[in-house]
Design an enzyme around this catalytic site. Structure first.
Site, short mmCIF file in Angstrom:
data_model
loop_
_atom_site.label_atom_id
_atom_site.label_comp_id
_atom_site.label_asym_id
_atom_site.label_seq_id
_atom_site.Cartn_x
_atom_site.Cartn_y
_atom_site.Cartn_z
N HIS A 243 36.65 48.43 31.11
CA HIS A 243 35.72 48.72 32.20
C HIS A 243 35.81 50.17 32.68
CE1 HIS A 243 35.36 44.33 32.80
NE2 HIS A 243 36.68 44.28 32.76
C1 BDR Z 1 37.53 45.76 37.36
O1 BDR Z 1 38.53 44.96 37.97
C2 BDR Z 1 39.81 45.37 37.56
O2 BDR Z 1 40.56 44.26 37.16
C3 BDR Z 1 39.62 46.39 36.48
O3 BDR Z 1 40.60 47.40 36.59
C4 BDR Z 1 38.24 46.94 36.71
O4 BDR Z 1 38.25 48.02 37.61
C5 BDR Z 1 36.72 44.91 36.41
O5 BDR Z 1 36.11 43.87 37.10
#
Ligand code: BDR
Ligand code: CA
Length: 313
Positions: A243
């Protein structure tokens, strides 16, 4: 050499946050003026420490790391150890950081930097819940027009949510902060699950980091191997979504991404859909277009960029 773009990374590391930080530190086009930690994937004590561990891994103990909000504005903190492990950075063996945490509060640092630097020169890169950014906007509203752009990871629409059926983790953890940010009038580029779920690692892609034959390459492969297992099981994919590095990749190569300007509104009242980002993709309301919402990514180009830049560290 293109002009330096000055960024503040606001983050809750997290393995994917860590890769985003490494991507920024491996890229000469970006000047990381500071890293501000927020509670999210794990509590603040761990996220600020993890940010320092990653700076040291990158050979950059000179980067200033600040601790920010210990919990969301209105709600109890929700964490994600089931994804990221107990430390938030499970996977590689990383030494306890020797570099010091800065004394100043992260929110003070954000405000003072924006008021002190030339207007329109600082980009904010939030990779976690938006608590620190919202607090900075409340503390000093005059920062809003001075921010060049906010490029953030958060939300989802066509993909639904990853922590509830409706909400993505970063927005769900602090929906009230997200609401403040999306109503701020600041130019926003949003990397929702709709695009980050297309930035999937794979055994071959993880191996490419290991093949760098460096400490950073091995640590990244170790992080990804740990991080992938949760989403592989959840989504039945070969690999997990990277992400947060999408945010930094956009600054370096915006052409990797495709999206459109939309209105984005955040649900803050219904418990059922709390933290949902309601994206008016089809323009069916008259609500103002407040974000450039990404939906597609050149994933091969994205991974090539990651390997190349992490290879510089
Ligand atoms: C987001 O949530 C976190 O677990 C990850 O780092 C990312 O920023 C994804 O939903
Ligand atoms: Ca994150």
């Amino acid at each position: 050499m293109p002009a330096l773009r000055k960024i503040i990374i606001d983050t809750d590391p997290g393995q994917d946050d860590a890769v985003a930080i490494l991507l920024a530190l491996g890229s000469a086009e970006l000047e990381v003026v500071g890293i501000t930690a927020v509670a999210g994937n794990v509590p603040l004590k761990l996220t600020e420490k993890n940010a320092r561990k990653i700076c040291e891994l990158a050979g950059r103990p000179d980067i200033k790391v600040f601790a920010g909000a210990i919990r969301p504005l209105m709600r109890e903190l929700v964490t994600a150890e089931e994804v990221h492990g107990k430390t938030g950075l499970n996977g590689p063996e990383l030494a306890e950081p020797a570099m010091k945490l800065q004394d100043r509060h992260a929110v003070d640092f954000i405000v003072e930097t924006l008021m002190g630097e030339e207007s329109g020169t600082i980009t904010l890169c939030p990779l976690g819940p938006l608590t620190n950014i919202a607090l900075a906007l409340i503390r000093e509203p005059r920062i809003a027009p001075r921010i060049k752009e906010i490029v953030l990871m958060g939300g989802g629409f066509f993909e639904g949510g990853n922590v509830t059926p409706a909400a993505e983790f970063n927005i769900y953890v602090d929906p009230h902060a997200a609401d403040i940010v999306f109503r701020s009038g600041i130019p926003i580029v949003m990397m929702p699950l709709d695009v980050t779920h297309k930035a999937l690692t794979s055994a071959r892609r993880t191996q490419a980091f290991r093949d760098l034959g460096t400490r950073v390459g091995n640590a990244t492969a170790d992080m990804l191997e740990f991080f992938e297992r949760f989403d592989e099981e959840k989504y039945g994919t070969d690999g997990g979504p990277l992400h947060d590095p999408c945010v930094i990749a956009y600054l370096l190569k915006p052409a990797l991404f495709k999206g459109r300007h939309c209105n984005v509104s955040v649900e803050t009242t219904s418990e059922l859909t709390m933290g949902m980002t309601v994206i008016d993709w089809w323009g069916v309301t008259k609500r103002p277009k407040n974000a450039l919402v990404m939906r597609d990514i050149d994933h091969d180009g994205f991974f090539a960029l990651l390997v190349e830049r992490l290879g510089r560290l």
